[in-house]
Motif scaffolding. Structure first.
Motif, PDB file in Angstrom:
ATOM      1  N   ALA A 142      23.051  44.483  54.982  1.00  0.00           N
ATOM      2  CA  ALA A 142      23.016  44.511  56.771  1.00  0.00           C
ATOM      3  C   ALA A 142      24.271  43.967  57.535  1.00  0.00           C
ATOM      4  O   ALA A 142      24.265  44.150  58.522  1.00  0.00           O
ATOM      5  N   LYS A 143      24.807  42.951  56.954  1.00  0.00           N
ATOM      6  CA  LYS A 143      26.333  42.350  57.978  1.00  0.00           C
ATOM      7  C   LYS A 143      27.282  43.032  58.046  1.00  0.00           C
ATOM      8  O   LYS A 143      27.743  43.872  58.817  1.00  0.00           O
ATOM      9  N   MET A 144      27.500  44.112  56.737  1.00  0.00           N
ATOM     10  CA  MET A 144      28.193  45.529  56.677  1.00  0.00           C
ATOM     11  C   MET A 144      27.916  46.638  58.313  1.00  0.00           C
ATOM     12  O   MET A 144      28.747  46.812  58.633  1.00  0.00           O
ATOM     13  N   ILE A 145      26.892  46.717  57.704  1.00  0.00           N
ATOM     14  CA  ILE A 145      26.149  47.459  58.764  1.00  0.00           C
ATOM     15  C   ILE A 145      26.471  46.932  60.497  1.00  0.00           C
ATOM     16  O   ILE A 145      26.648  47.689  61.684  1.00  0.00           O
ATOM     17  N   MET A 146      26.091  45.813  60.781  1.00  0.00           N
ATOM     18  CA  MET A 146      26.293  44.916  61.675  1.00  0.00           C
ATOM     19  C   MET A 146      27.623  45.121  61.909  1.00  0.00           C
ATOM     20  O   MET A 146      27.836  45.630  63.765  1.00  0.00           O
ATOM     21  N   GLY A 152      28.640  47.244  65.694  1.00  0.00           N
ATOM     22  CA  GLY A 152      29.297  45.978  66.407  1.00  0.00           C
ATOM     23  C   GLY A 152      30.916  46.718  66.603  1.00  0.00           C
ATOM     24  O   GLY A 152      31.040  46.266  67.718  1.00  0.00           O
ATOM     25  N   SER A 153      31.308  47.903  66.118  1.00  0.00           N
ATOM     26  CA  SER A 153      32.879  48.292  66.625  1.00  0.00           C
ATOM     27  C   SER A 153      32.875  48.592  67.218  1.00  0.00           C
ATOM     28  O   SER A 153      32.629  49.514  67.786  1.00  0.00           O
ATOM     29  N   GLU A 154      33.932  48.329  68.250  1.00  0.00           N
ATOM     30  CA  GLU A 154      34.558  48.450  69.822  1.00  0.00           C
ATOM     31  C   GLU A 154      35.632  49.394  68.856  1.00  0.00           C
ATOM     32  O   GLU A 154      36.087  50.008  69.654  1.00  0.00           O
ATOM     33  N   VAL A 155      36.446  49.294  68.101  1.00  0.00           N
ATOM     34  CA  VAL A 155      37.563  50.309  68.064  1.00  0.00           C
ATOM     35  C   VAL A 155      37.103  51.381  67.790  1.00  0.00           C
ATOM     36  O   VAL A 155      35.729  51.533  67.114  1.00  0.00           O
ATOM     37  N   GLY A 175      26.546  52.109  55.890  1.00  0.00           N
ATOM     38  CA  GLY A 175      27.649  50.653  55.576  1.00  0.00           C
ATOM     39  C   GLY A 175      29.228  51.348  56.391  1.00  0.00           C
ATOM     40  O   GLY A 175      29.087  50.402  56.491  1.00  0.00           O
ATOM     41  N   MET A 176      28.445  52.621  55.523  1.00  0.00           N
ATOM     42  CA  MET A 176      30.793  53.287  56.091  1.00  0.00           C
ATOM     43  C   MET A 176      30.545  54.223  57.531  1.00  0.00           C
ATOM     44  O   MET A 176      30.801  55.341  56.399  1.00  0.00           O
ATOM     45  N   SER A 177      29.658  53.835  57.905  1.00  0.00           N
ATOM     46  CA  SER A 177      29.603  54.463  58.972  1.00  0.00           C
ATOM     47  C   SER A 177      28.942  55.776  58.952  1.00  0.00           C
ATOM     48  O   SER A 177      30.347  56.647  59.312  1.00  0.00           O
ATOM     49  N   GLY A 178      28.126  56.494  58.889  1.00  0.00           N
ATOM     50  CA  GLY A 178      28.235  57.701  59.342  1.00  0.00           C
ATOM     51  C   GLY A 178      27.782  58.025  59.905  1.00  0.00           C
ATOM     52  O   GLY A 178      27.505  56.661  61.684  1.00  0.00           O
ATOM     53  N   ARG A 179      26.758  59.545  60.232  1.00  0.00           N
ATOM     54  CA  ARG A 179      26.589  59.553  62.040  1.00  0.00           C
ATOM     55  C   ARG A 179      25.611  59.225  62.274  1.00  0.00           C
ATOM     56  O   ARG A 179      26.521  59.118  64.549  1.00  0.00           O
ATOM     57  N   ALA A 180      24.356  57.958  62.618  1.00  0.00           N
ATOM     58  CA  ALA A 180      23.758  57.554  63.231  1.00  0.00           C
ATOM     59  C   ALA A 180      24.944  56.226  64.109  1.00  0.00           C
ATOM     60  O   ALA A 180      24.399  55.625  64.747  1.00  0.00           O
ATOM     61  N   PHE A 181      25.843  56.188  63.028  1.00  0.00           N
ATOM     62  CA  PHE A 181      26.747  55.081  63.908  1.00  0.00           C
ATOM     63  C   PHE A 181      28.029  54.757  64.562  1.00  0.00           C
ATOM     64  O   PHE A 181      28.789  54.513  65.218  1.00  0.00           O
ATOM     65  N   ASP A 182      27.589  56.376  65.153  1.00  0.00           N
ATOM     66  CA  ASP A 182      28.696  57.159  66.041  1.00  0.00           C
ATOM     67  C   ASP A 182      29.658  56.850  66.189  1.00  0.00           C
ATOM     68  O   ASP A 182      31.076  56.305  66.532  1.00  0.00           O
ATOM     69  N   PRO A 183      30.417  57.140  64.649  1.00  0.00           N
ATOM     70  CA  PRO A 183      31.452  57.348  64.711  1.00  0.00           C
ATOM     71  C   PRO A 183      32.559  58.698  65.333  1.00  0.00           C
ATOM     72  O   PRO A 183      31.624  59.740  66.631  1.00  0.00           O
TER      73      PRO A 183
END
Lengths: 535, 167, 494
Positions: free
Chosen positions: A395-399, A403-406, A423-431
């Motif tokens: 969860a920490k990694m996902i958080m 929240g990453s702004e870069v 955790g590795m920034s899949g599609r849902a995490f807006d890379p």
């Protein structure tokens, strides 16, 4: 920054076998892309010629600055839908250079079903406009579409991210001060009429270009009025009388020349400041990547070898080299830009998850864009790990990722399974961009695992009834599941549905990421802030 | 979209690219590293594919006059907006332009006058020779662009006929 | 020799290169140079060099230089005691010569009577024939206008129609077939009326591929007449000379002596004073009198270079009443000299006159190279005047060396902004027939490859495109606009 010391044996049987396998995949990819991009039935090309229209690839060649790269997105969208009759989903999108400016191009392919919008066409265009919004990229639209594909309207009209989203995004782009120019080279009917109408600038070709909320057949049906397309919404109507379009053009070449001149008027964006130095090619040969990626998805490989063949001078500053070894973290330069890389060298444990979270926070603090190289089967499971808080650590990694702004960029290099994907920034995490390698797989769990789980469920069911299964019966249950899974977790499946921005040849990753990084820096980088970390 | 220059009536397309190594000319399917150094006044040194040439260059508007290896050449940059501009009406026979520079020594028609193809319209004197300008089609004189005594350049507009006014 | 000049100031009633050239000699002799000019010539070298420049006006620029009254008035205002008419314009206008004398001004040239005699081509021809000098078969209209057409046809074809009052190759027409004779006569008549104010004609047998040989002559007020040897001017287009040289590669010493003596004889018989040129056509060992030009000729520098004298200086001295400073015995030509006329024209398009601004001008300077130029950077070349811009004169010990020198001079000569015939001249200087001295007045027609523009090689084309691209702002700006990363990546596609 040290150069990575490669431990690769490029003469081993394994390396050579991998290489042969991956070269074949790369060749197949190239062939498939060529077919999707260039092969059309004669009658469709002849129809275009009769209509005095250029093929979309020729339009792009005229639009883009010669001698500049074009990063085409989701070339193989729709490859598993619509009986394969809608190559590229009838749209070409990508990032290119027009009059020296980075732009997102959205071009109808009128050689495919008249440029009609299928559900995946809409999704592809929405994705292009989303990228434009997220990265503050100006847009150039080449409009030439028969309109929405009515038989499938239920999949493209009503929902939040269906066709309306295109127009919403266009409005937001304009609100953000990011310019767009639309070149009307064919019909823009109904919803499609809003593409030029919502572009800050529009050019329209006399004779072929037309903009109307209802075309001649619809108008006749609605009010009995009989009117030609040119009279209803042609070039002169809209450039002289209604003011809906800005520049008349006598032919496609002139229209594109005008659009290029329009783009040349646009202010050049201020780029976000990140660390940068003169680029340098990797020290190791990127073509060795073909030998590194394993033929069998279960085989592990060292991501250091991959990174060494992607980054400037193959130099890499590894962070926490002794801690959490299954997640490789470190800094490098790619096409000059300083980047932070997270790459999987195994399952995610507590320490690697924490390391990842910490490293992401570091990169946000020093404004370093993040690149995620995925090869993850998931987080470690088991009693010990739960007690140590593996769920919490995940969860920490996902958080941190969320929240990453870069800007984040993700490449699925091999496997992308389960929560590891998150955790590795899949599609849902807006890379900002997400690419897949040809042999990669993505699903909630590996195909073998899933087949085993499902077969196991069946077995237990039957056991309760006192039945046992023969090996053949077992295979009969497992194999279809396996096959289905394999198909639905393939890169081709993912790219067909636009779960990614395209399958890329591993050796193209460096350039793709370079272009992506440059585009992403049009958006300022906000100071870091996160939700609550379950510490 | 490539740039275009006119040279001796022919259009030549090219692109100039730039990389860390410097400029590169894309022309005729080739990529050639190029550089142009100023050497004072109109003198320049052209470095192309490693070879050096002394050239004189003078510019006027879109015209680039180049003197290279003892010969002078005129290249004219044609903006793509002009190059591809759809000509709504072809000038054709209705518009007559001067075939050579000279001066108008006689005008034998008036505005509104009907003429037939081949009728004499005016006479130009050039190099002590007279050339008669004849109507290229039937029509009425719509506009006389020159007067007697006027000096004209090659391709200057002389006369426009209204073709719709022919019998 | 110290001269007591009867005039302190000389007005040059001309323009372009000849005006500048005369100004230089006038000033070298310690006299004042006054130049009249039309406004379009305000920036020309002659006006810039002159001590005084007076503007003259006219309905056209040419008309201004033909306005004798205005010019005389200018001379009066400037206090000039002499007028040098140059060539063309009023130089062979007997009325003007008379008006000068009546105004008490020295006309730097022959007498009005000599001008009149030789200006009327019919009279001149008759005069020469009567003197026993060789002339070509002909028919003169004046003899019997009614039978002129028949007599003309009887001269035989091809024949040359010439205006009686014409000169300098203007208004002449070749007729090769009887059927065309009447029409051509009519045209020639109208042109003669228009340009020379005189529609009378005469017709002469035209010798195919003849060579044009002319002899410079000079006389003084005391009856002395000498010849200053010959010039060959065979390379022509539309009867206008492009290249002149001395000595002629065609003449044996015997024929040379013959022609030159004939020329001197004609000038002597006419009681000629000051500079003049007698022109002949030569072919198959025979020569015929063509015409006499009673003025300084365009190509006079060729004679100046081989003899090492300044003809304009001697014109002024003779006009000032001095005896001729040289005698036939003291004149010894040395080496070989050429003059190449640099025209604003396009030989590959029928020698069509060209126009344009002189954006840049580079004229070569070296031993044996002389440029008499009427243009300067910043000027506009228009259709107002004759398209001759400058003369390139080279001299060397032999014809071959002179040609080599001319080649290198033309390599260095550069005029940007208006097309010239320098490319054509360079091709001429490489042509084997020209190098062998096998020239005649039909040379350019016989060798169309000289005038034709050869196609550009790919290498040359790329060099030109490179120079143009790098010198053109939009092209350079488009290259500079591409971000470095994308420029380095080139046309990569995924």
């Amino acid at each position: 920054m040290n150069r990575i010391e490669s431990a690769l044996n490029t003469r081993s049987a394994d390396f050579l076998a991998n290489r042969e396998h991956n070269l074949a995949l790369a060749a197949a990819l190239r062939q498939q892309q060529d077919a999707v991009r260039h092969q059309r039935p004669d009658r469709d090309m002849q129809r275009l010629a009769r209509q005095n229209k250029l093929f979309v690839r020729d339009r792009l060649r005229q639009l883009l600055d010669p001698g500049t790269p074009f990063l085409e997105l989701s070339t193989l969208a729709g490859n598993m839908e619509y009986d394969g009759e809608v190559p590229g989903a009838g749209v070409v999108t990508g990032i290119g250079i027009v009059s020296g400016r980075e732009v997102m191009v959205n071009a109808s392919d009128a050689s495919v079903k008249g440029g009609a919008w299928y559900p995946l066409s809409v999704k592809k265009i929405v994705r292009a406009t989303d990228i434009a919004v997220e990265n503050r990229l100006p847009m150039v639209h080449l409009c030439d579409s028969a309109g929405g594909f009515l038989p499938l309207q239920a999949e493209l009209f009503a929902d939040r991210h269906f066709a309306g989203r295109i127009f919403r995004n266009q409005s937001i782009l304009s609100k953000m001060g990011v310019p767009q120019v639309a070149i009307v080279l064919g019909h823009c009917t109904a919803g499609g009429a809003y593409v030029p109408a919502l572009s800050d600038y529009s050019v329209i070709v006399r004779g072929n270009g037309a903009i109307f909320l209802g075309g001649p057949p619809l108008v006749k049906a609605a009010t009995g009025e009989e009117v030609s397309a040119e009279d209803l919404g042609g070039c002169d109507v809209h450039t002289r009388l209604s003011g809906t379009a800005d520049y008349p053009a006598g032919n496609e070449y002139e229209a594109i020349a005008i659009a290029r001149d329009v783009v040349a008027q646009w202010q050049r964006p201020q780029k976000a400041q990140v660390e940068w130095q003169e680029p340098e090619a990797p020290y190791y040969d990127p073509r060795e990547l073909y030998g590194i990626v394993p033929r069998d998805i279960k085989v592990q490989f060292d991501m250091r070898e991959v990174i060494a063949r992607m980054v400037d001078a193959s130099r890499f500053h590894e962070y926490q080299p002794a801690y959490g070894p299954t997640l490789l973290c470190g800094f490098a330069h790619l096409w000059g830009y300083k980047v932070g890389i997270l790459a999987n060298n195994g399952v995610l444990f507590n320490d690697s998850a924490q390391k990842g979270c910490h490293f992401i926070a570091l990169c946000n603090q020093n404004r370093t864009p993040l690149i995620f190289l995925q090869n993850i089967t998931g987080f470690m499971v088991g009693r010990d790990y739960e007690r140590r808080g593996i769920t919490k650590d995940g969860a920490k990694m996902i958080m941190a990722v969320a929240g990453s702004e870069v800007p984040k960029f993700t490449v699925v290099c091999n496997g992308s399974f389960g929560a590891g994907n998150y955790g590795m920034s899949g599609r849902a995490f807006d890379p900002r961009f997400l690419f897949m390698w040809p042999q990669s797989q993505i699903s909630v769990m590996g195909a073998e695992q899933a087949a085993n789980v499902l077969a196991d469920v069946k077995l237990r069911q039957l056991a309760r009834d006192g039945e046992k299964l023969s090996p053949e019966q077992l295979a009969a249950i497992r194999d279809p599941v396996l096959e289905d899974y394999r198909r639905q977790s393939s890169a081709l499946y993912s790219t067909s549905r636009l779960w990614d921005d395209g399958i890329i040849d591993p050796t193209d990753t460096r350039n793709a990421l370079g272009i992506a990084l440059s585009a992403a820096l049009n958006q300022p980088i906000a100071p870091p802030s996160y939700g609550v970390f379950r510490i | 979209m490539l740039h275009a220059f006119l040279l001796d009536g022919e259009a030549h397309e090219l692109w100039l690219g730039r990389s860390r190594e410097g400029y590169c000319l894309h022309a005729g399917g080739r990529r050639i590293p190029v550089e142009l150094l100023e050497r004072g006044g109109h003198a320049h040194e052209l470095i192309i594919d490693g070879d050096r040439y002394h050239v004189l260059i003078a510019r006027r508007g879109d015209e680039v006059h180049v003197h290279l290896n003892g010969e002078s050449h005129l290249l004219r940059y044609v903006d793509n907006l002009k190059r591809f501009a759809g000509d709504p009406m072809d000038e054709g026979d209705a518009v007559t332009r001067a075939p050579m520079p000279g001066s108008i020594i006689a005008v034998s028609v008036e505005v509104g006058q009907r003429v037939r193809r081949g009728d004499a319209l005016m006479v130009i004197e050039s190099m002590k020779m007279e050339t008669t300008i004849n109507a290229a089609c039937d029509g009425a004189v719509q506009c006389l662009h020159v007067d007697v005594g006027q000096l004209i350049d090659k391709d200057a507009l002389l006369i426009t006929l209204d073709r719709s006014a022919s019998e | 020799m110290q001269t007591n000049w009867p005039f302190q100031s000389v007005l040059i009633a001309n323009r372009g290169e000849i005006a500048a050239r005369i100004v230089r000699t006038v000033q070298r002799l310690g006299l004042q140079a006054v130049v009249v000019h039309h406004a379009v010539d305000a920036d020309t070298p002659a006006v810039r060099l002159a001590d005084t420049a007076i503007e003259i006006t006219g309905a056209t620029p040419v008309a201004a230089y033909l306005d004798g009254t205005q010019i005389l008035e200018a001379a009066r205002r400037a206090g000039s005691g002499a007028i040098h008419p140059g060539y063309g314009f009023l130089s062979e206008n007997p009325s003007f010569a008379r008006q000068c004398r009546q105004a008490g001004l020295v006309f730097v040239g022959p007498s009005a009577e000599a001008i009149e005699l030789m200006g009327d081509k019919v009279r001149a021809r008759a005069f020469v024939a009567q003197g026993g000098f060789p002339v070509a078969p002909s028919a003169i209209e004046d003899d019997d206008p009614d039978s002129f057409v028949e007599r003309a046809a009887a001269v035989g074809f091809p024949l040359l129609i010439k205006p009686a009052a014409g000169g300098g190759g203007k208004g002449m027409r070749i007729v090769r077939e009887a059927a065309a004779l009447r029409t051509e006569l009519d045209r020639a008549r109208s042109e003669g009326q228009r340009y020379f104010g005189d529609g009378r004609l005469y017709v002469e047998r035209f010798i195919e591929n003849p060579r044009h040989i002319e002899v410079q002559v000079f006389g003084d007020e005391y009856g002395t007449v000498v010849h200053l040897f010959e010039r060959e001017c065979s390379v022509q287009r539309r009867f206008q000379k492009i290249v002149e040289e001395s000595p002629s590669p065609a003449l044996s010493p015997q024929v040379r002596d013959d022609i030159c003596a004939t020329a001197a004889g004609i000038a002597r018989r006419a009681g000629y004073c000051n500079a003049g040129t007698v022109e002949f056509i030569y072919g198959n060992g025979e020569f015929y009198f063509l015409e006499m030009n009673t003025r300084l000729q365009v190509e006079h520098p060729v004679t100046e270079e081989t003899l090492g004298i300044d003809l304009v200086e001697h014109q002024l001295r003779v006009a000032a009443g001095e005896k001729l400073a040289f005698s036939q015995e003291t004149l010894r030509p040395r080496g070989h000299a050429f003059e190449f006329r640099i025209y604003a024209e396009d030989p590959s398009r029928g020698y069509l006159p060209t126009t344009g601004p002189v954006l840049a001008l580079r004229e070569p300077r070296a031993a044996g190279i002389r440029i008499d130029s009427g243009i300067a950077a910043g000027q506009e070349i228009t259709a107002a005047f004759d398209p001759m811009l400058a003369k390139l004169i080279v001299s060397a010990a032999t014809r071959g060396e002179a040609i080599a020198l001319a080649r290198s001079a033309l390599d260095d000569y550069a005029l940007l902004g208006c097309k010239t015939n320098t490319g054509f001249l360079r091709r001429l200087l490489s042509h084997p027939a020209f190098l062998a001295g096998e020239i005649h007045t039909g040379f350019l027609d016989a060798h169309p490859e000289v005038a034709a523009q050869p196609p550009l090689s790919d290498e040359t084309l790329h060099r030109l495109l490179a120079a143009a691209a790098l010198a053109t702002r939009p092209v350079r700006d488009a290259a500079d606009a591409v971000p470095a990363l994308h420029a380095d990546m080139g046309d990569w596609r995924n």
